[in-house]
Design an enzyme around this catalytic site. Structure first.
Site, mmCIF file in Angstrom:
data_model
loop_
_atom_site.group_PDB
_atom_site.id
_atom_site.type_symbol
_atom_site.label_atom_id
_atom_site.label_comp_id
_atom_site.label_asym_id
_atom_site.label_seq_id
_atom_site.Cartn_x
_atom_site.Cartn_y
_atom_site.Cartn_z
ATOM 1 C CB CYS A 2 -9.647 -22.431 -26.139
ATOM 2 S SG CYS A 2 -8.512 -23.316 -27.210
ATOM 3 C CE LYS A 600 -16.705 -31.852 -18.062
ATOM 4 N NZ LYS A 600 -16.909 -33.153 -17.393
HETATM 5 C C1 F6R Z 1 -15.364 -39.530 -19.698
HETATM 6 C C2 F6R Z 1 -15.880 -38.424 -20.478
HETATM 7 C C3 F6R Z 1 -15.794 -38.486 -21.954
HETATM 8 C C4 F6R Z 1 -17.001 -37.779 -22.590
HETATM 9 C C5 F6R Z 1 -16.859 -37.724 -24.110
HETATM 10 C C6 F6R Z 1 -18.065 -37.080 -24.743
HETATM 11 O O1 F6R Z 1 -15.527 -39.330 -18.322
HETATM 12 O O2 F6R Z 1 -16.350 -37.455 -19.928
HETATM 13 O O3 F6R Z 1 -15.670 -39.786 -22.427
HETATM 14 O O4 F6R Z 1 -18.159 -38.468 -22.262
HETATM 15 O O5 F6R Z 1 -15.704 -37.003 -24.438
HETATM 16 O O6 F6R Z 1 -18.271 -35.810 -24.225
HETATM 17 P P1 F6R Z 1 -19.676 -35.112 -24.222
HETATM 18 O O7 F6R Z 1 -20.552 -35.863 -23.290
HETATM 19 O O8 F6R Z 1 -19.390 -33.734 -23.727
HETATM 20 O O9 F6R Z 1 -20.168 -35.138 -25.622
#
Ligand code: F6R
Length: 605
Positions: A2, A600
């Protein structure tokens, strides 16, 4: 995940607070709300939907007051309803809070409060805390004491910002396990889940650590330790990300903007001092065993990195998806390197904790300053790619891969696998790569767009490559799936003949990642697979390098890249595939920056 935000000002801050959560919307976008305190009265407005949708109903940007808090939500406890949206008000309407994270013991506390006749309006864990606070205040009549007393009763990970009519001049904020930063202005101060909350208004920031709380006024702030009550002196950081970097600029979507940011993201990755790269490479030389870990795209970054480390440093390191890391036996002397652009991913955090408890050394490459993962590891490299707003990771993933390539080169040099000349030549090529990426983006986007338009209707894709191009194909297939909602399966080109070939017919499209002809063995292996598909009537698209007549003959359509260093070639192909997914999604009218069902950063298990 959030987004939370708060502002204390000497002027009306309704509009600024609204802008602030708008800039945090990528952290969650199923509901949002704001609470402002004016003349001792709360005005609380919240509803379900994205920020603009809610604003159209609730007129958040027209709210008045010199102090307020706001929240944009990604549901964890309780469904997406207006009652469950934040901010949450206490039963006697004396306190209001916004919260990011989870209170793990909230059920038990909720029952205790219900026994004391508290009536709950929502199903959230957040409402439990705000009522706990109210109960504590009725005992002490001291706001700070009540805040601390309530904190002592809750378990879990969280960041909280609280506002009360008992102290209309201050926000009470705390961080434990979820990010929280302060922004320092003149005659006004800010608090937010990340820099985007206040970058528009100030560039002076303080990153809070776990276990710290702040009483934040417009001209004053005091940071203390929750356990000891001691004041903590923190350094103020000057943030040089400009506001425009956080915005879409002239691009129709953040995803496209962020793809076009890639030359800059690589430049930033090149600016990471070599000493930092060496320190990380040295950790590999000292480790008994080492693992790469990430999830989703960052798992594929780990897989691509495996090939760099193997080719350049003669070292095979297992790469493990963070959500499956429990299979790994970690011992003291081992090294676990986590890749995470957000630095908040639940699975990666949990696995790092496990690695730490097991006595391993830990390191990470992370894009978000002050994030949990950046603070929990023994050694962190901040990738400096700038904010990535699109849910789909492009520039952050590319920059991470590039940094891993730098580390692999360094390790290769340390281990004597590379001569000084070869090392030097690669370094020079890496320095030239940002310019080359710019050129490719300028020259190829039209071709990629045309192929994407011609094929956006295709519901099933195979994405195929050999060697390092295999994880590139896997990552590219993930990009395609998440942004177009079409099915794309990444696999090694050599797998085809072991089963998948039976699916091949005209409607099934294959995207091949063809290595430069200089990589003769790999090139041959890829071409054989391409020709097998072609011979069975399948439709073949190739990302190839100029002058590759054989590949040209085997493809129905191609994207042709200029000649380049063999280490950079997979990265260039990755960029083309990102662009391909973008234009296909554009043609299909998808919600590109916020694909359905995705957030995200996945901060829950
Ligand atoms: C795909 C994407 C996700 C992230 C995953 C890990 O485009 O962005 O698969 O790579 O959720 O997230 P982080 O890199 O923030 O640990």
């Amino acid at each position: 995940m959030c987004g939370i935000s708060g502002i204390v000002h000497s002027e009306n801050v309704g509009r600024n607070l609204f802008n602030s959560i708008r800039n945090l919307e990528y952290r969650g976008y199923d509901s949002c709300g704001m609470a402002m305190l004016s003349k001792g009265e709360f005005d609380i407005r919240k509803n379900i939907g994205g920020i603009d949708e809610v604003n159209a109903i609730e007129q958040l940007d027209k709210m008045n007051g010199m102090i307020g808090i706001a929240h944009t939500r990604w549901a964890t406890h309780g469904g997406v309803t207006q009652a469950n949206a934040h901010p949450h008000l206490s039963y006697k309407r004396e306190f209001v809070i916004v919260h990011n994270g989870i209170f793990s013991n909230y059920q038990e506390l909720r029952e205790q409060l219900m026994d004391q006749d508290v009536v709950f309006e929502s199903l959230t864990d957040t409402e439990v805390f705000v009522n706990l606070l109210e109960a504590s205040y009725s005992e002490s009549n001291d706001l700070e004491k009540a805040f601390l007393a309530a904190l002592k009763k809750i378990e879990g990970s969280y960041s909280i910002v609280m506002l009360s009519a008992h102290d209309p001049e201050h926000l009470y904020c705390v961080k434990k396990g979820s990010p929280l930063l302060l922004g320092l202005g003149e005659g006004c101060n800010y608090v937010g889940s990340d820099l985007n909350a206040f970058l528009e208004y100030t560039r002076q920031a303080i990153v809070l650590d776990d276990g710290e709380y702040v009483v934040l006024g417009r001209d004053d702030y005091q940071i203390r330790n929750v356990q000891t009550g001691e004041v903590t002196e923190k350094s103020v950081l000057h943030i040089d990300w400009d506001v425009e970097t956080s915005k879409k600029g002239g691009y129709s979507h953040y995803m496209l903007k962020e793809i076009f940011d890639e030359p800059q993201a690589i430049l930033q990755a090149l600016k990471i001092p070599s000493e930092q790269i060496s320190v990380l490479a040295r950790m590999f030389t000292e480790a008994s065993r080492a693992y790469f870990m990430g999830v989703g795209t960052t798992f594929y970054v780990a897989n691509i990195s495996q090939y760099y480390f193997s080719t350049l440093a003669g070292q095979y390191y297992a790469s493990v998806s963070s959500d499956e890391f429990s299979i790994v036996t970690v011992e003291p002397g081992d090294l676990v390197l986590a890749l995470s652009q957000s630095g908040e991913t639940f699975d990666t955090k949990i696995s790092l904790e496990y690695a730490k408890i097991s006595g391993a050394q830990t390191a990470a490459i992370v894009n978000v300053m002050g994030s949990a993962i950046s603070m929990m590891v023994d050694n962190v490299i901040m990738q400096g790619s700038g904010p990535e707003i699109c849910v789909v990771s492009t520039k952050a993933a590319l920059a991470q891969t590039f940094i891993m390539l730098r580390v692999a080169l360094e390790l290769g040099m340390m281990k004597g696998c590379l001569t000084q000349d070869v090392y030097q030549k690669h370094q020079e090529d890496l320095e030239l790569f940002p310019e080359l990426v710019q050129q490719i983006l300028n020259e190829q986007s039209g071709f990629v767009r045309n192929i994407a338009r011609d094929t956006s209707h295709v519901e099933h894709w195979l994405f195929l490559g050999c060697d390092i191009y295999y994880p590139v194909a896997m990552e590219s297939a993930l990009k395609m799936k998440e942004v177009t909602y079409q099915h794309a399966e990444g696999m090694p080109a050599g797998f085809l003949k072991h089963g998948t070939l039976s699916m091949v017919e005209k409607a099934l499209h294959s995207l091949f990642f063809v290595p430069p002809m200089g990589q003769k063995v790999l090139h041959d292996r890829t071409l054989i697979a391409m020709e097998q598909v072609k011979a069975r009537g399948g439709t073949v698209i190739g990302i190839i390098f100029q002058g590759d007549e054989r590949a040209l003959a085997a493809c129905d359509q191609v994207v042709e890249l200029p000649e380049m260093n063999l280490l950079c070639a997979p990265l260039a192909q990755m960029i083309m595939a990102q662009m391909f997914a973008y234009y296909a999604a554009l043609d299909l009218g998808r919600n590109i920056d916020k694909p359905r069902n995705l957030a995200k950063s996945v901060t829950v298990g």
